[in-house]
Design a protein around this motif. Structure first.
Motif, PDB file in Angstrom:
ATOM      1  N   PRO A  52       0.981  -0.925  -0.105  1.00 57.59           N
ATOM      2  CA  PRO A  52       0.369  -0.168  -0.008  1.00 57.59           C
ATOM      3  C   PRO A  52       0.750   1.172   0.193  1.00 57.59           C
ATOM      4  CG  PRO A  52       0.452  -0.857   2.104  1.00 57.59           C
ATOM      5  CD  PRO A  52       0.843  -1.637   1.669  1.00 57.59           C
TER       6      PRO A  52
ATOM      7  N   ASP B 114       2.466   2.738  -2.699  1.00 59.76           N
ATOM      8  CA  ASP B 114       2.750   2.570  -4.127  1.00 59.76           C
ATOM      9  C   ASP B 114       3.026   4.339  -4.492  1.00 59.76           C
ATOM     10  OD1 ASP B 114      -0.024   1.973  -3.783  1.00 59.76           O
ATOM     11  OD2 ASP B 114       0.576   1.664  -5.557  1.00 59.76           O
TER      12      ASP B 114
ATOM     13  N   SER C 142      -3.598   6.301 -10.510  1.00 64.69           N
ATOM     14  CA  SER C 142      -4.964   6.732 -10.319  1.00 64.69           C
ATOM     15  C   SER C 142      -4.914   8.088 -10.397  1.00 64.69           C
ATOM     16  CB  SER C 142      -5.560   5.770  -9.344  1.00 64.69           C
ATOM     17  OG  SER C 142      -5.686   5.731  -8.234  1.00 64.69           O
TER      18      SER C 142
ATOM     19  N   ARG D 158      -0.867  -6.312  -2.277  1.00 64.76           N
ATOM     20  CA  ARG D 158      -0.601  -5.344  -3.457  1.00 64.76           C
ATOM     21  C   ARG D 158      -1.941  -5.781  -3.966  1.00 64.76           C
ATOM     22  NH1 ARG D 158       2.207  -5.162  -9.076  1.00 64.76           N
ATOM     23  NH2 ARG D 158       1.357  -3.133  -9.317  1.00 64.76           N
TER      24      ARG D 158
ATOM     25  N   THR E  38      -4.924  -6.586  -2.368  1.00 68.43           N
ATOM     26  CA  THR E  38      -5.978  -6.544  -1.566  1.00 68.43           C
ATOM     27  C   THR E  38      -6.182  -5.120  -1.396  1.00 68.43           C
ATOM     28  OG1 THR E  38      -5.680  -8.904  -0.415  1.00 68.43           O
ATOM     29  CG2 THR E  38      -6.495  -7.464   0.899  1.00 68.43           C
ATOM     30  N   TRP E  39      -5.065  -4.631  -0.616  1.00 71.30           N
ATOM     31  CA  TRP E  39      -4.977  -3.228  -0.217  1.00 71.30           C
ATOM     32  C   TRP E  39      -5.166  -1.648  -0.878  1.00 71.30           C
ATOM     33  CZ3 TRP E  39      -0.906  -4.843   4.292  1.00 71.30           C
ATOM     34  CH2 TRP E  39      -1.606  -5.870   5.009  1.00 71.30           C
ATOM     35  N   PRO E  40      -5.460  -1.327  -0.350  1.00 71.80           N
ATOM     36  CA  PRO E  40      -5.539   0.289  -1.093  1.00 71.80           C
ATOM     37  C   PRO E  40      -4.130   1.268  -0.573  1.00 71.80           C
ATOM     38  CG  PRO E  40      -8.047   0.574   0.061  1.00 71.80           C
ATOM     39  CD  PRO E  40      -6.948  -1.274   0.388  1.00 71.80           C
ATOM     40  N   ARG E  41      -4.017   2.176  -1.470  1.00 69.40           N
ATOM     41  CA  ARG E  41      -2.874   2.664  -0.900  1.00 69.40           C
ATOM     42  C   ARG E  41      -3.491   4.567  -0.037  1.00 69.40           C
ATOM     43  NH1 ARG E  41      -3.082   5.877  -5.756  1.00 69.40           N
ATOM     44  NH2 ARG E  41      -2.554   4.035  -7.130  1.00 69.40           N
ATOM     45  N   LEU E  42      -2.457   4.081   0.752  1.00 68.88           N
ATOM     46  CA  LEU E  42      -1.806   5.326   1.784  1.00 68.88           C
ATOM     47  C   LEU E  42      -1.972   6.862   1.169  1.00 68.88           C
ATOM     48  CD1 LEU E  42      -0.168   3.656   4.512  1.00 68.88           C
ATOM     49  CD2 LEU E  42      -2.473   4.922   4.847  1.00 68.88           C
ATOM     50  N   ARG E  43      -2.069   7.965   1.578  1.00 70.89           N
ATOM     51  CA  ARG E  43      -1.342   9.354   0.999  1.00 70.89           C
ATOM     52  C   ARG E  43      -0.419   9.523   1.400  1.00 70.89           C
ATOM     53  NH1 ARG E  43      -6.478  12.067   3.445  1.00 70.89           N
ATOM     54  NH2 ARG E  43      -5.308  12.472   4.894  1.00 70.89           N
ATOM     55  N   ILE E  44      -0.101  10.619   0.687  1.00 67.98           N
ATOM     56  CA  ILE E  44       1.152  10.680   0.904  1.00 67.98           C
ATOM     57  C   ILE E  44       1.693  11.156   2.675  1.00 67.98           C
ATOM     58  CG2 ILE E  44       1.155  13.570  -0.323  1.00 67.98           C
ATOM     59  CD1 ILE E  44       4.679  11.310  -0.858  1.00 67.98           C
TER      60      ILE E  44
ATOM     61  N   GLN F 191       0.206  10.345   5.519  1.00 66.23           N
ATOM     62  CA  GLN F 191       0.176   9.196   6.401  1.00 66.23           C
ATOM     63  C   GLN F 191       1.412   8.479   6.036  1.00 66.23           C
ATOM     64  OE1 GLN F 191      -3.831   7.997   4.608  1.00 66.23           O
ATOM     65  NE2 GLN F 191      -4.693   9.402   5.951  1.00 66.23           N
TER      66      GLN F 191
ATOM     67  N   THR G  59      -9.728 -12.151   0.284  1.00 68.41           N
ATOM     68  CA  THR G  59      -9.261 -12.661  -1.854  1.00 68.41           C
ATOM     69  C   THR G  59      -8.484 -13.586  -0.775  1.00 68.41           C
ATOM     70  OG1 THR G  59      -7.543 -11.236  -0.194  1.00 68.41           O
ATOM     71  CG2 THR G  59      -8.140  -9.678  -2.035  1.00 68.41           C
TER      72      THR G  59
ATOM     73  N   PRO H  42      -5.785   8.426 -15.806  1.00 69.50           N
ATOM     74  CA  PRO H  42      -6.377   7.036 -15.672  1.00 69.50           C
ATOM     75  C   PRO H  42      -7.783   6.888 -14.556  1.00 69.50           C
ATOM     76  CG  PRO H  42      -4.216   7.124 -15.303  1.00 69.50           C
ATOM     77  CD  PRO H  42      -4.446   8.463 -15.817  1.00 69.50           C
ATOM     78  N   SER H  43      -7.908   8.627 -14.120  1.00 75.20           N
ATOM     79  CA  SER H  43      -9.355   7.757 -12.667  1.00 75.20           C
ATOM     80  C   SER H  43     -10.121   9.171 -13.490  1.00 75.20           C
ATOM     81  CB  SER H  43      -8.281   8.373 -11.395  1.00 75.20           C
ATOM     82  OG  SER H  43      -7.700   9.133 -10.863  1.00 75.20           O
TER      83      SER H  43
ATOM     84  N   LEU I  31      -8.218   4.641  -5.223  1.00 70.59           N
ATOM     85  CA  LEU I  31      -7.793   4.750  -4.004  1.00 70.59           C
ATOM     86  C   LEU I  31      -6.647   4.373  -3.851  1.00 70.59           C
ATOM     87  CD1 LEU I  31     -10.798   4.018  -1.116  1.00 70.59           C
ATOM     88  CD2 LEU I  31      -9.077   5.754  -0.099  1.00 70.59           C
ATOM     89  N   GLY I  32      -6.702   3.392  -4.801  1.00 71.92           N
ATOM     90  CA  GLY I  32      -5.653   2.005  -5.108  1.00 71.92           C
ATOM     91  C   GLY I  32      -5.412   0.982  -5.139  1.00 71.92           C
ATOM     92  N   ALA I  33      -6.729   0.542  -4.752  1.00 72.82           N
ATOM     93  CA  ALA I  33      -6.440  -1.231  -4.899  1.00 72.82           C
ATOM     94  C   ALA I  33      -6.763  -1.374  -6.204  1.00 72.82           C
ATOM     95  CB  ALA I  33      -7.979  -1.518  -4.167  1.00 72.82           C
TER      96      ALA I  33
ATOM     97  N   ASN J  27     -11.622  -1.733   6.765  1.00 74.78           N
ATOM     98  CA  ASN J  27     -10.480  -1.673   6.345  1.00 74.78           C
ATOM     99  C   ASN J  27      -9.318  -0.205   6.533  1.00 74.78           C
ATOM    100  OD1 ASN J  27      -8.019  -1.508   4.705  1.00 74.78           O
ATOM    101  ND2 ASN J  27      -8.525  -2.812   3.221  1.00 74.78           N
TER     102      ASN J  27
ATOM    103  N   ILE K 222      -6.831   1.777   6.213  1.00 74.42           N
ATOM    104  CA  ILE K 222      -6.571   1.432   4.491  1.00 74.42           C
ATOM    105  C   ILE K 222      -7.525   3.240   4.292  1.00 74.42           C
ATOM    106  CG2 ILE K 222      -5.208   2.503   2.664  1.00 74.42           C
ATOM    107  CD1 ILE K 222      -3.682  -0.032   3.969  1.00 74.42           C
TER     108      ILE K 222
ATOM    109  N   ARG L 242      -8.144   7.048   4.698  1.00 74.36           N
ATOM    110  CA  ARG L 242      -8.015   8.005   3.291  1.00 74.36           C
ATOM    111  C   ARG L 242      -9.253   8.670   3.463  1.00 74.36           C
ATOM    112  NH1 ARG L 242      -5.156   7.069  -1.368  1.00 74.36           N
ATOM    113  NH2 ARG L 242      -5.888   8.966  -1.556  1.00 74.36           N
TER     114      ARG L 242
END
Lengths: 389, 222, 368
Positions: A225, A227, A233, A306, A308-314, A316, B13, C17-18, C122-124, C194, C196, C200
């Motif tokens: 998470p 990346d 996006s 990779r 499963t989880w979304p990404r954190l904000r910068i 955070q 998952t 892309p988004s 969100l980046g999933a 979740n 994260i 977010r």
């Protein structure tokens, strides 16, 4: 058992009619070319593996048209990227633009120079290999910044800025979390560290250090998470936005090599490298296979995260590095230091204390970070407009 | 506690990767067959199949055997290749009138042949430009004699745009596999599937070919 | 030495892309922080409203399919309701039930899309999106059974629906209703808890009730800001007054609430469909008196329905001809975009993408 060293000796024998220094150079060159070729092949196979596994996580099939189970897909990809037009933006800084992917790939490959893949299976064994690995991985930040800056693209520049901020912040907890290992094994050489784990792998002895290193390493190679650097996006491609054709392929290849490298490093540092698992010692499995299977498990777990989880904000991500990982790494170092002074030989007690502190630390951090945000408020209909009222 | 949600997500998952039957990609036009697929085609256990056909097993493991599945498609599917029944068509051009895009062109015979009551005009031109068609099916809905039907195919790619115009000859020659879109009488037939059979003109309408009396009652007196 | 810093203007879209289609945002950034943003749209303008003026009333149904192309049924429903009001056409009871069933199915499909793409933003790495698409596919299959198409449905006609449902539809719908609650649960346990996602989306892009009412937002955006307003209850159309369901509202009006509202609405939709199946009786589905070419009496009519994205309204003016004199579409996606700047200014780039995703726009509707 065939190891790198026996191969090397065989080469030296073969070339013994030449002067000594030349023999050394040529045999070393042959070995390193072999390793690099193998790694690049492995990287391309890994792209196929990653796509297949993530597809399965997502109820898809993944690439399955070329060859058995689609395993020839990387070749198709490579050919496609090779014959693509190689675009360099008109306003780009050409030299830097071209140099960036080369540096990126070189630094990724250089890591393997001193990595013990099995018993006596490494290209070289120097006494500060760990320092070398930490140093050479930091060069990645430079090449990413070069790529982003030279592209003359705002997205690329933003990605590069993020990359520098993030990679450098995560370098610190990563390095400190390794101090515990160095203190216990009393060696900076990777071979020494592997040998020190012949009884207990360090993941059991220092779980806090292991998890800190793992998280920092995920961030270092900018995988979910964390990346943030090329967050598709948000920044389209980050620093690789302007790259096309073979340069893009080189970047992708090094990026796909990164999980393999992280997994091998984690295996060497915390899972005992090529040492067999204690309860499976009787099996006649060569060390390099132990190494490969341990690395494979780690890569699979990374893929699992990779997908499963979304990404954190910068903010955070940066906060996480300094507020959570940093204390964890320092706590681990402090703990190991104290234990080395007072209960040096009592491994059982050390494991118990470390595990306990690990659980308590995770629990505390989780509560400090979590509780406030997790509570959902009870909705109250607004009085401005309410169809029931 | 913080972190539980993350672990729960990992569980979900994992569940999805472990239950492979959840995979739901429909591979089109064909797919690589595994031994299990081949054994199923042969109605055999895949182990016994592997022993009896080692060559095929090896090939399938190399991904060299390709089988094509039928794409799951409902009879109401609005496809290309319109089914047109010359015998039912009177050349009234309702379809042309109702087409939102005006892509249907009908020209009837000018010579005076078949002009008597109860006879159908000869259709000289019946062009449907499916290059512009959006398959709304309004032409089919508009046809008072059930002469025009949506087809069931969807693989009508051509190299020239002109080839996309379905003309009267092609409509006459084409296999008649009408879709049941707006044709309830076809749906009432049990197990009707447009993929199997070609349907004769007297089977597709709501009624038989209108008699003189019918026509008088329906269209002239009113 | 002093640092010299200046603002950066950057284009998000139309190729991004988004950006959910060909939408463009001109964003002014101070480092990672958003200072100002200005939406630019019209890249997908097809002149639907003008095209409608030269089509007959039935032909326009095909145009409405292409407005909000992830919720064609709702568009059809809104349009035919407007025509029915304009011409005083009565709709058979069975047709009303089927309309409600398909509209709620379409709401579920649309909300699944919204949720999936929000998570993608969100980046999933596509996983929740794929799970959402897996479920949406079942709904599209149901629609294929109903009307032979999956996206551009053209299902409804003024005076009912075009043709009665086949038996397979009811069987498959039963299966769908059985499996869907579990799938929503699975989706929720993947997303809702979740941390994260929470970190977010909680307290990001907060809209107060005053703001949303002033900007005339509607749909999940409105209800997330704890305004209890749903046209299905406030102004019941079709047979919604016979059906018992809740209108979920959010507490704070942040991005997470907007996500949660959609999940809750999916459950309510399932409830509505189940009740409809129990209430529906055999009968005609189409008012046979309505000809294919309708000559509407002189006058005007506006009908708004609660679409998946908000109040979807069609305003038709007739001069007595076979096609409307003027057709105005109140597109919820377009109006919901109004507060994007208020939601986002001061946040980070990541927040912008997430807020934008939580609005759930479809460019076919924004640009019309």
């Amino acid at each position: 058992m065939i190891s790198f060293n026996t191969l090397n000796l065989f080469l030296v024998d073969l070339l013994s009619f030449l002067p000594d220094k030349l023999v050394f150079t040529i045999s070393g060159l042959i070995m390193s070319v072999a390793i690099c070729t193998f790694l690049i092949g492995l990287g391309s196979v890994y792209t196929w593996f990653e796509r297949r596994v993530i597809a399965r996580f997502q109820n898809r099939s993944g690439p399955n048209r070329w060859g058995p189970f689609g395993i020839l897909q990387p070749i198709a990809d490579a050919v496609k990227l090779l014959i693509k037009e190689d675009i360099i933006p008109a306003t780009a800084d050409k030299m830097v633009f071209i140099a960036a992917p080369i540096i990126f790939l070189c630094t990724t490959l250089l890591v393997y120079a001193f990595l013990p893949l099995g018993i006596d299976s490494q290209l070289g064994n120097i006494n500060v290999a760990l320092l070398f690995v930490l140093g050479i991985t930091s060069v990645n930040a430079l090449s990413v910044f070069m790529a982003g800056w030279a592209s003359r693209n705002k997205y690329a520049t933003l990605g590069a800025i993020r990359a520098v901020a993030m990679l450098i912040s995560y370098e610190v907890p990563m390095a400190i979390s390794l101090m515990g290992i160095v203190m216990v094994s009393q060696s900076l050489s990777l071979v020494g560290i592997v040998n020190a784990q012949s009884n207990i792998p360090f993941i059991i002895l220092q779980p806090l250090g292991a998890i800190t290193f793992m998280i920092a390493a995920i961030a270092e190679m900018s995988r979910a998470p964390f990346d943030m650097i090329e967050s598709e996006s948000e920044l389209i491609g980050g620093y690789i936005t302007e790259y096309a054709g073979m340069k893009f392929a080189v970047f992708q290849l090094s990026e796909f090599l990164a999980p393999i490298f992280t997994a091998s490093l984690f295996t060497v540092l915390f899972l005992g490298g090529s040492n067999p698992l204690k309860f499976l010692e009787f099996l006649p499995i060569p060390g390099i296979l132990w190494f490969a299977s341990k690395s494979f498990v780690i890569t699979a777990i990374l893929l699992w995260f990779r997908s499963t989880w979304p990404r954190l904000r910068i903010d955070q991500i940066m906060g996480f590095a300094w507020k959570v990982l940093m204390p964890a790494a320092i706590l681990n170092t402090l703990l190991v230091g104290l234990e080395l002074v007072f209960i040096r030989d009592n491994y059982i007690l050390q494991i118990i204390i470390n595990m306990l502190i690990f659980v308590v630390f995770i629990y505390l951090i989780a509560n400090i970070l979590g509780q406030k945000r997790l509570k959902l408020k009870e909705p109250v209909p607004s009085e401005l407009a309410n169809m029931d009222a | 506690m913080y972190g539980l949600g993350l672990i729960k997500g990992l569980g979900i998952t994992l569940k999805n990767i472990l239950f492979l039957q959840r995979r739901n990609t429909t591979q089109y036009p064909d797919r690589k067959a595994s031994i299990i697929d081949l054994a199923k085609l042969d109605n055999k256990n895949f182990i016994s199949y592997a022993f009896t056909n080692p060559m095929k097993t090896l090939k399938s493991m190399m991904g060299m055997i390709v089988i094509s599945d039928k794409v799951d498609q409902h009879p109401r599917f609005r496809g290309e290749e319109f089914s047109w029944y010359e015998e039912r068509c009177t050349g009234c051009a309702s379809c042309a009138k109702f087409c939102p895009l005006g892509i249907i062109k009908i020209v009837t015979d000018q010579t005076g042949k078949n002009y008597a009551e109860g006879q159908n005009y000869d259709i000289e031109t019946f062009d449907i430009d499916i290059g512009r068609c959006m398959f709304c099916g309004l032409c089919v809905e508009a046809c008072p004699y059930d002469a025009l039907h949506m087809g069931s195919g969807f693989e009508e790619g051509q190299y020239k745009r002109n080839d996309l115009v379905i003309d009267v000859e092609r409509l006459k020659k084409a296999e008649k596999k009408p879709s049941t879109w707006f044709r309830p009488q076809l749906e009432q037939k049990d197990d009707y599937s447009p993929f199997d059979e070609e349907i004769a003109w007297d089977k597709v309408g709501r009624h038989q070919k209108p008699s003189k009396k019918d026509l008088k009652n329906k269209w002239i007196r009113k | 030495m002093s640092l010299n810093s200046e603002l950066v203007t950057i284009n998000f879209g139309p190729q991004h892309p988004s950006m959910h289609g060909v939408f463009r945002l001109r964003v002014t950034l101070d480092g990672e922080t958003i200072v100002d943003l200005e939406p630019v749209f019209g890249y997908l303008h097809r002149g639907t409203e003008k095209l409608a003026e030269e089509r007959t009333y039935v032909q326009i149904v095909t145009l409405t399919d292409r407005l909000d192309y992830v919720a064609s049924m709702s568009n059809n429903l809104a349009y035919v309701s407007a025509v029915e009001k304009l011409c005083n056409i009565e709709v058979p009871k069975r047709a009303s039930y089927i309309r409600v069933i398909v509209a709620e199915l379409q709401r579920i499909a649309s909300h699944l899309m919204a949720t999936g793409f929000l998570l993608n933003d969100l980046g999933a790495f596509g996983t929740p999106l794929m799970y959402c698409f897996r479920e949406r596919e079942k709904i599209l299959d149901l629609f294929e059974i109903l009307c032979g198409a999956r996206i551009t449905l053209s299902y409804m006609r003024p005076g009912g629906i075009f043709q009665d449902t086949p038996q397979e539809f009811w069987d498959d719908l039963e299966l769908f209703l059985e499996s869907m609650p579990n799938q929503i649960d699975e989706l929720e346990s993947l997303i809702t808890g979740n941390e994260i996602v929470l970190s977010r989306t909680r307290d990001v892009g907060i809209l107060t009730p005053e703001q949303v009412i002033d900007a005339s937002l509607s749909g999940p955006m409105l209800r997330a800001s704890s305004v209890k307003w749903d046209l299905r209850k406030a102004n019941p159309y079709e047979i919604y007054d016979e059906i018992d369901f809740d209108v979920p509202i959010g507490a704070t009006g942040d991005t997470f609430d907007r996500y949660l509202i959609r999940i809750k609405e999916m459950r309510e939709s399932l409830k509505i469909i189940t009740q409809c199946i129990n209430l529906i009786k055999p009968g005609p589905v189409r008012n046979e008196d309505v000809p294919l070419i309708i000559r509407a009496p002189e006058g005007e009519a506006y009908v708004g329905i609660e679409g998946p994205k908000g109040e979807l309204g069609f305003y038709l003016v007739s001069d007595g001809g076979i096609s409307p004199y003027r057709c105005k579409i109140r597109a919820p996606s377009f109006i919901n975009l109004t507060l994007l700047k208020e939601m986002t200014a001061g946040g980070k780039i990541g927040d912008l993408i997430v807020n934008f995703g939580s609005i759930d726009i479809v460019l076919g509707e924004v640009d019309r």
